[in-house]
Design a protein around this motif. Structure first.
Motif, mmCIF file in Angstrom:
data_model
loop_
_atom_site.group_PDB
_atom_site.id
_atom_site.type_symbol
_atom_site.label_atom_id
_atom_site.label_comp_id
_atom_site.label_asym_id
_atom_site.label_seq_id
_atom_site.Cartn_x
_atom_site.Cartn_y
_atom_site.Cartn_z
ATOM 1 N N GLU A 144 0.752 -1.079 0.247
ATOM 2 C CA GLU A 144 0.026 -0.104 0.215
ATOM 3 C C GLU A 144 0.822 1.245 -0.010
ATOM 4 O O GLU A 144 1.931 1.291 0.828
ATOM 5 C CB GLU A 144 -0.863 -0.035 1.096
ATOM 6 C CG GLU A 144 -1.737 1.302 1.302
ATOM 7 C CD GLU A 144 -2.923 1.216 2.416
ATOM 8 O OE1 GLU A 144 -4.014 0.727 2.181
ATOM 9 O OE2 GLU A 144 -2.433 1.571 3.506
ATOM 10 N N VAL A 145 0.511 2.125 -0.938
ATOM 11 C CA VAL A 145 1.416 3.307 -1.211
ATOM 12 C C VAL A 145 0.425 4.593 -0.782
ATOM 13 O O VAL A 145 -0.476 4.732 -1.511
ATOM 14 C CB VAL A 145 2.002 3.563 -2.244
ATOM 15 C CG1 VAL A 145 3.031 4.632 -2.546
ATOM 16 C CG2 VAL A 145 3.071 2.054 -2.694
ATOM 17 N N THR A 146 0.923 5.569 -0.261
ATOM 18 C CA THR A 146 0.112 6.878 0.178
ATOM 19 C C THR A 146 1.157 8.146 -0.386
ATOM 20 O O THR A 146 2.248 8.022 0.048
ATOM 21 C CB THR A 146 -0.057 7.074 1.719
ATOM 22 O OG1 THR A 146 -0.792 6.204 2.196
ATOM 23 C CG2 THR A 146 -0.688 8.357 1.773
ATOM 24 N N LEU A 147 0.695 8.722 -1.399
ATOM 25 C CA LEU A 147 1.191 9.573 -1.949
ATOM 26 C C LEU A 147 0.833 10.943 -1.123
ATOM 27 O O LEU A 147 -0.325 11.410 -0.985
ATOM 28 C CB LEU A 147 0.695 10.141 -3.201
ATOM 29 C CG LEU A 147 0.940 8.740 -4.291
ATOM 30 C CD1 LEU A 147 0.228 8.880 -5.724
ATOM 31 C CD2 LEU A 147 2.415 8.739 -4.458
ATOM 32 N N ARG A 148 1.985 11.619 -0.625
ATOM 33 C CA ARG A 148 2.002 12.691 0.180
ATOM 34 C C ARG A 148 2.004 14.158 -0.449
ATOM 35 O O ARG A 148 1.529 15.046 -0.115
ATOM 36 C CB ARG A 148 3.195 12.793 1.268
ATOM 37 C CG ARG A 148 3.149 11.481 2.009
ATOM 38 C CD ARG A 148 2.082 11.183 3.118
ATOM 39 N NE ARG A 148 2.057 9.998 3.837
ATOM 40 C CZ ARG A 148 1.289 9.649 4.871
ATOM 41 N NH1 ARG A 148 0.300 10.614 5.143
ATOM 42 N NH2 ARG A 148 1.430 8.649 5.383
ATOM 43 N N ALA A 149 2.860 13.996 -1.665
ATOM 44 C CA ALA A 149 3.021 15.362 -2.449
ATOM 45 C C ALA A 149 3.248 14.975 -3.852
ATOM 46 O O ALA A 149 3.874 13.846 -3.935
ATOM 47 C CB ALA A 149 4.218 16.276 -1.876
ATOM 48 N N ALA A 194 -9.557 15.437 -10.045
ATOM 49 C CA ALA A 194 -9.174 14.452 -8.780
ATOM 50 C C ALA A 194 -7.716 14.119 -8.944
ATOM 51 O O ALA A 194 -7.230 13.909 -9.935
ATOM 52 C CB ALA A 194 -10.197 13.254 -8.470
ATOM 53 N N LEU A 195 -7.146 13.705 -7.791
ATOM 54 C CA LEU A 195 -5.697 13.052 -7.803
ATOM 55 C C LEU A 195 -5.907 11.856 -6.890
ATOM 56 O O LEU A 195 -6.465 11.580 -6.069
ATOM 57 C CB LEU A 195 -4.564 13.976 -7.363
ATOM 58 C CG LEU A 195 -4.195 15.259 -8.211
ATOM 59 C CD1 LEU A 195 -3.411 16.040 -7.477
ATOM 60 C CD2 LEU A 195 -3.768 14.721 -9.413
ATOM 61 N N LEU A 196 -4.838 10.864 -7.337
ATOM 62 C CA LEU A 196 -4.743 9.445 -6.599
ATOM 63 C C LEU A 196 -3.935 9.985 -5.344
ATOM 64 O O LEU A 196 -3.102 10.627 -5.400
ATOM 65 C CB LEU A 196 -3.938 8.805 -7.425
ATOM 66 C CG LEU A 196 -3.688 7.466 -6.601
ATOM 67 C CD1 LEU A 196 -4.823 6.345 -6.556
ATOM 68 C CD2 LEU A 196 -2.354 6.524 -7.671
ATOM 69 N N GLY A 197 -4.617 9.297 -4.028
ATOM 70 C CA GLY A 197 -3.881 9.803 -2.802
ATOM 71 C C GLY A 197 -3.477 8.492 -2.265
ATOM 72 O O GLY A 197 -2.507 8.687 -1.642
ATOM 73 N N ARG A 198 -4.005 7.204 -2.493
ATOM 74 C CA ARG A 198 -3.561 5.918 -1.905
ATOM 75 C C ARG A 198 -3.862 4.924 -2.782
ATOM 76 O O ARG A 198 -5.038 5.001 -3.431
ATOM 77 C CB ARG A 198 -4.025 5.845 -0.587
ATOM 78 C CG ARG A 198 -3.738 4.627 0.212
ATOM 79 C CD ARG A 198 -4.087 4.446 1.436
ATOM 80 N NE ARG A 198 -3.394 5.695 2.567
ATOM 81 C CZ ARG A 198 -4.048 5.958 3.565
ATOM 82 N NH1 ARG A 198 -5.250 5.657 3.969
ATOM 83 N NH2 ARG A 198 -3.343 6.885 4.247
ATOM 84 N N MET A 199 -2.982 3.884 -2.960
ATOM 85 C CA MET A 199 -3.146 2.646 -3.780
ATOM 86 C C MET A 199 -2.662 1.471 -3.031
ATOM 87 O O MET A 199 -1.480 1.561 -2.561
ATOM 88 C CB MET A 199 -2.591 3.000 -5.278
ATOM 89 C CG MET A 199 -3.032 1.767 -6.254
ATOM 90 S SD MET A 199 -2.071 2.358 -7.644
ATOM 91 C CE MET A 199 -2.768 0.958 -8.637
ATOM 92 N N ALA A 200 -3.406 0.538 -3.028
ATOM 93 C CA ALA A 200 -2.957 -0.854 -2.629
ATOM 94 C C ALA A 200 -3.201 -1.897 -3.689
ATOM 95 O O ALA A 200 -3.939 -1.541 -4.463
ATOM 96 C CB ALA A 200 -3.527 -1.177 -1.299
ATOM 97 N N ALA A 201 -1.980 -2.619 -4.073
ATOM 98 C CA ALA A 201 -2.206 -3.788 -5.102
ATOM 99 C C ALA A 201 -1.497 -4.924 -4.683
ATOM 100 O O ALA A 201 -0.524 -5.174 -4.045
ATOM 101 C CB ALA A 201 -1.802 -2.982 -6.360
#
Length: 254
Positions: free
Chosen positions: A35-40, A187-194
């Protein structure tokens, strides 16, 4: 210390990396599901540091500024709808955006301004109403991965599988009228798990399918899957998108 440089080819907004691609690059440093969270917004063509934090999480930083974090997780997307290549190709004809109306026409994954062999050209569109009885909105697209996306083992590199699973979830989320969306939001992607079960090879006929799963204010939730032409689930993802101002999407402000 590991360094990551995001080539301009892999942009989403004009001056930052495509969210799914960046998530996939960080996920390479995590064993199994991630899981990745994009902060900036991660900038293009500048060396970024990939670090391991004290808690074991993977961090992406530039000059100390935290851009993204990645960690191990467990993801199991259920009730994945089977979509044939033919149905996906028909859905592409109903994609809601073209080069004039797309917010980010140069996006590596879904930008209509990108040429064959340059961008992924995944143009998800809605399936016919009622095609999946328990899901009011399902988007799909056909995809034949280009040879330039292969890794050293001959299969499509993991970060491009993540990228393919990304943008269709944004398309279907903004297209979810039953969640109060009008279809013209940014919209922008904020978090993604795969999870990747098996990576395709260049030239394989694939289907990407995505569907919204909910909304909490500015947060839009969706899931997606990458299918083989025989309906095998090659990979799956769960995403959180954030409704943002147009200028934030373009990277003018943070």
């Amino acid at each position: 210390m590991v360094s990551l440089v995001i080539d301009r080819r892999f942009r989403g907004p004009p001056n930052s990396g495509n969210g799914g691609y960046v998530c996939g690059c960080l996920a390479r440093h995590v064993a199994g599901d991630a899981e990745v969270t994009l902060r900036a917004p991660p900038p293009l063509e500048r060396p970024l540091d990939v670090l391991t934090a004290s808690d074991g999480a993977i961090e992406l930083r530039e000059n100390g500024k935290l851009l993204a974090t990645a960690s191990a997780t467990r993801i199991d997307v259920r009730d994945i709808p089977g979509v044939s290549c033919e149905a996906a190709e028909e859905a592409v004809a109903r994609t809601p955006y073209d080069e004039q109306t797309h917010d980010l026409p140069g996006c590596f994954v879904c930008g209509p301004a990108r040429g064959h062999g340059d961008g992924l050209r995944i143009f998800a569109g809605p399936l016919q109403a009622g095609a999946v009885p328990d899901k009011p909105v399902v988007f799909a697209a056909s995809w034949i991965p280009h040879g330039s996306l292969s890794g050293e083992d001959g299969y499509i590199a993991p970060e491009f599988v993540w990228a393919a699973l990304d943008c269709p979830t944004g398309y279907c989320s903004v297209g979810a009228r039953h969640l109060g969306l009008k279809g013209n939001e940014t919209a922008l992607l904020g978090r993604m798990a795969a999870r990747i079960n098996r990576r395709p090879r260049p030239g394989d006929r694939c289907v990407v399918t995505a569907w919204p799963t909910g909304r909490e204010g500015r947060k839009l939730f969706a899931e997606s899957a990458l299918l083989s032409s025989e309906q095998e689930v090659l990979a799956m993802a769960r995403t959180t998108w954030l409704l943002v101002d147009r200028q934030v999407q373009l990277g003018a402000t943070t």
